[in-house]
Scaffold this active site. Sequence first.
Site, short mmCIF file in Angstrom:
data_model
loop_
_atom_site.label_atom_id
_atom_site.label_comp_id
_atom_site.label_asym_id
_atom_site.label_seq_id
_atom_site.Cartn_x
_atom_site.Cartn_y
_atom_site.Cartn_z
N GLU A 78 1.47 3.17 -6.78
CA GLU A 78 0.18 2.80 -6.18
C GLU A 78 -0.87 3.81 -6.64
O GLU A 78 -0.64 5.03 -6.60
CB GLU A 78 0.29 2.79 -4.65
CG GLU A 78 1.35 1.81 -4.16
CD GLU A 78 1.60 1.88 -2.66
OE1 GLU A 78 0.81 2.55 -1.96
OE2 GLU A 78 2.57 1.27 -2.20
N GLU A 90 2.29 9.23 -0.08
CA GLU A 90 1.30 8.16 -0.29
C GLU A 90 0.19 8.21 0.75
O GLU A 90 0.10 7.34 1.62
CB GLU A 90 1.97 6.80 -0.31
CG GLU A 90 2.93 6.51 0.84
CD GLU A 90 3.49 5.10 0.77
OE1 GLU A 90 2.71 4.15 0.56
OE2 GLU A 90 4.71 4.95 0.93
N HIS A 113 -1.51 -3.71 2.20
CA HIS A 113 -0.68 -4.89 1.93
C HIS A 113 -1.51 -6.15 1.74
O HIS A 113 -1.07 -7.24 2.08
CB HIS A 113 0.32 -5.09 3.08
CG HIS A 113 1.25 -3.94 3.26
ND1 HIS A 113 1.95 -3.71 4.43
CD2 HIS A 113 1.59 -2.92 2.43
CE1 HIS A 113 2.69 -2.61 4.31
NE2 HIS A 113 2.48 -2.13 3.10
#
Length: 415
Positions: A275, A371, A245
């Site tokens: 991503e 992820e 982040h």
Amino acid sequence: MTTANIATNISELERLKTLHNGTKQQLTFSDAEFERRLAGLRQIMATKNLDAAILTSYHGIKYYSDFLYTTFGRNYALVVTANNTTTITANIDAGMPWRTSYGDNIVYTDWRRDNFYYGLQEALKRDGVKASRIGVEDDFLPGLTREKIAAAFDGAQLVDVSQDAMRQRMIKSAEEIEVIKHGARIGDLGGEAIKAAIREGITEYEVALIGTEAMVHEIAKTFPHREVRDTWVWFQSGINTDGAHNWATTRKLEQGDILSLNCFPMTSGYYTALERTLFLGEPDARSLELWNVNVEVHKRGLELIKPGAVCKDIAAELNEIYISHGLLPNRTFGYGHSFGVLSHYYGREAGLELREDIDTVLQPGMVVSMEPMITVADGEPGAGGYREHDILVINEDNTVENITKFGFGPENNII
């Protein structure tokens, strides 16, 4: 006019307003979809023997009414009874909340302190409800606000409904999945725009702006009847890839950099994500080895997401791959999570995360990510953060559909 006269006039101004300004706008979902959601909430209320529910979170209000508020220090709510649903909104927003929400609306003014709570009382009064038990969202309700709600309904017991409502949101309808699929498609478009912009000397924030602009234009084209808001990109390079982040900076891209591409199109409050790990120029041997390990975990994770799988079991099996390469301590977070009404500042369906402490069983209607991410500290061989991210839909026929189409791995993402 004297100060006393001003005070008198202000005290005479209305505490609440009806601002049906214009006409109701087209919402993200059909009336039938909102009635389906409200029926689920009312079932929760019936099970808990509640007379009403007062929802105060961004995600709770958005999910059941389609209205996504901007707080700016003010309170907002959705009051749900057995028969009615009413948003309670601030006068500063005028008629917009009514136009963009399902159900009725009460506007409270600033002329007296705590008019918001007076609006809550009015919503129940209009429906003839004398509440003794009221549902609230304790996961998104500040203590002071909770105390004032309790005081506004003297003698009423406040009961948490946040976890039950979260479990309802975990199962998506066909209409929701359609919106999420558009989001994944738009994320891919943002990724392609970013990939085309990557070059030595360009800054992280410039790349992020290019990706964001590409997605915003496509969102406006796809959802022309809803407001355009909250879409963003985290594009990171070098040491800035260590966290998932980390916001874009003014750092300029250099040859040999590890890169993280993170696109987040927000389609009417519905979060989706793309991503990817990339390199500017050929990665060194250790970087390539680490990248391939993470891709191995990602591919196996995609295979494990299927109906009947248990979240914690998926995490445990993927851990074994990292352990075999001595990389488990480098893992930074869980292996995936649910999608729906959420963003970086609201929402979370914590019961559907691919972590060792979650025993939720995957079932049709769920939408989850895969992820995996590992981080190697600065100064060590292969330093940086490695992360891939795909979104998978578990369909009603028990098939699993990967709705992310952007390629991953060294064969696709060495620039």
